[in-house]
Design a protein around this motif. Sequence first.
Motif, short mmCIF file in Angstrom:
data_model
loop_
_atom_site.label_atom_id
_atom_site.label_comp_id
_atom_site.label_asym_id
_atom_site.label_seq_id
_atom_site.Cartn_x
_atom_site.Cartn_y
_atom_site.Cartn_z
N VAL A 226 58.96 41.19 29.78
CA VAL A 226 57.76 41.72 29.14
C VAL A 226 57.81 43.23 28.99
O VAL A 226 56.89 43.84 28.44
N ASP A 227 58.87 43.86 29.48
CA ASP A 227 58.96 45.31 29.43
C ASP A 227 60.43 45.71 29.42
O ASP A 227 61.31 44.93 29.78
N ARG B 34 62.96 49.62 29.55
CA ARG B 34 63.11 51.07 29.48
C ARG B 34 64.60 51.40 29.39
O ARG B 34 65.44 50.63 29.84
N ARG C 41 60.39 53.94 26.79
CA ARG C 41 60.25 52.75 25.95
C ARG C 41 60.80 53.07 24.57
O ARG C 41 60.90 54.23 24.17
N ARG D 126 60.19 52.27 20.52
CA ARG D 126 59.29 51.74 19.51
C ARG D 126 60.04 51.71 18.18
O ARG D 126 60.41 52.75 17.65
N GLU D 127 60.27 50.52 17.67
CA GLU D 127 61.11 50.34 16.49
C GLU D 127 60.36 50.67 15.21
O GLU D 127 59.20 50.31 15.02
N GLU E 22 58.82 42.50 12.75
CA GLU E 22 58.67 41.32 13.60
C GLU E 22 59.41 40.12 13.01
O GLU E 22 59.90 39.26 13.74
N THR F 89 59.83 39.16 22.65
CA THR F 89 59.19 39.90 23.74
C THR F 89 59.57 41.38 23.63
O THR F 89 60.43 41.76 22.83
N ASP F 90 58.95 42.21 24.46
CA ASP F 90 59.32 43.64 24.47
C ASP F 90 60.77 43.83 24.91
O ASP F 90 61.44 44.78 24.48
N GLN F 91 61.26 42.94 25.76
CA GLN F 91 62.67 42.99 26.12
C GLN F 91 63.55 42.78 24.90
O GLN F 91 64.52 43.52 24.67
N ARG G 111 62.77 43.31 21.75
CA ARG G 111 62.64 44.45 20.82
C ARG G 111 63.50 45.63 21.28
O ARG G 111 64.12 46.31 20.46
N LEU G 112 63.53 45.87 22.58
CA LEU G 112 64.34 46.96 23.11
C LEU G 112 65.83 46.69 22.87
O LEU G 112 66.57 47.57 22.42
#
Length: 369
Positions: free
Chosen positions: A214-215, A217, A230, A232-233, A238, A280-282, A284-285
């Motif tokens: 969920v996160d 860095r 973090r 941000r793309e 999406e 998830t944010d994972q 996206r990173l």
Amino acid sequence: MTDAAPNSKEQYAAHLPALHQLCNLGWNFLTTAQALALRGSTREVILRSRLVEVLQTRRYEYKGQWYPLSSSGIEQVVRELSAVSLAEGLLPANERLYGKLALGITVTEFMPDGKKHQPTIAVIDWANPAANRWDVTEELEVLSAQGTHHRTPDVVCFVNGLPLVVIEAKRPESTHAGKSMVAEGISQHLRNQRQDEIPQLYACAQLLVAISNVDGRYGTTHSVSKFYARWREEEFDEVYFSAVKNKALPVAAVAALFEGKPAKLRTYFEALWSQPMLPTDQDRLLVGLLTPARLLELLRGFVLFDRRVGKIVARYQQFFGIRALIRRITQLRPDGGREGGVIWHTTGSGKSYTMVFLSKALLLHEGLK
């Protein structure tokens, strides 16, 4: 709980989903045993035979003709990359290796006409991602500098046999109230960089990532916890994130991912992957940073070494801001002049470093030389 129900354990929630995502981005999965065979021992962090394999494809020009590297030339490059001394400390060692990656390594070759030639060989082909080898493995066991114990980073990404990205993957929920599991991953990176731990791995690594489903860095060598950022793309949307996440893995990749793992783990993920999944944010990173072409762009143009603060890797706003600047600068008006513009900064947003990144981008841009 059924096998297909959500599971918050580290391997279920973050570790295997990260490997799945990386394979979908074009990374080749190596089992722990395969990676160890390519390394030779737990003391070594470079996939030596993979590096040699890539160097055998490199060519240099001499008097209008192109030549492959000799076995001696290949050995010179391997020796340069393997003999990174930590005597002056981790950060100087990391900077020296980064310089070799960025600028190439000069070797001595003896030509058919009897003359000596000294070409500079690119270890990484920055312009063509397909000219490089992209390998990822899990549970990379590395012997400590003093030979007393091992540390095992969760996921390590190799470019041409060099461990350029180290990832710690944690479960989403902490057993301690208020404690971030991403913070625990960052803490492990900081510990592992110590002189008595596995600094030899971090002397090579250029990007350090901590994820927890969920996160996520990212930072770099010697980044303190508060500077892990973090992402941000601003390019991928999406729809793209979802397409990457839900892409079907080749049968061979699935077999490799689950080799030696419990059958129930494979059953769980095959059921999960058979249904549409939300990014998830994972995810996206990982897509934002570790898509091969994006990683090359980030490492080549957006890494700095500063005498006062150490090593810096750009934040997302600097990365996309510089991209926008370059697009603007390369536009020509009918009178031949170039377009201008303004980037609005706030206090503490890294204006000085943005200007240095811009200078670097101008030097690297083929159309502006």
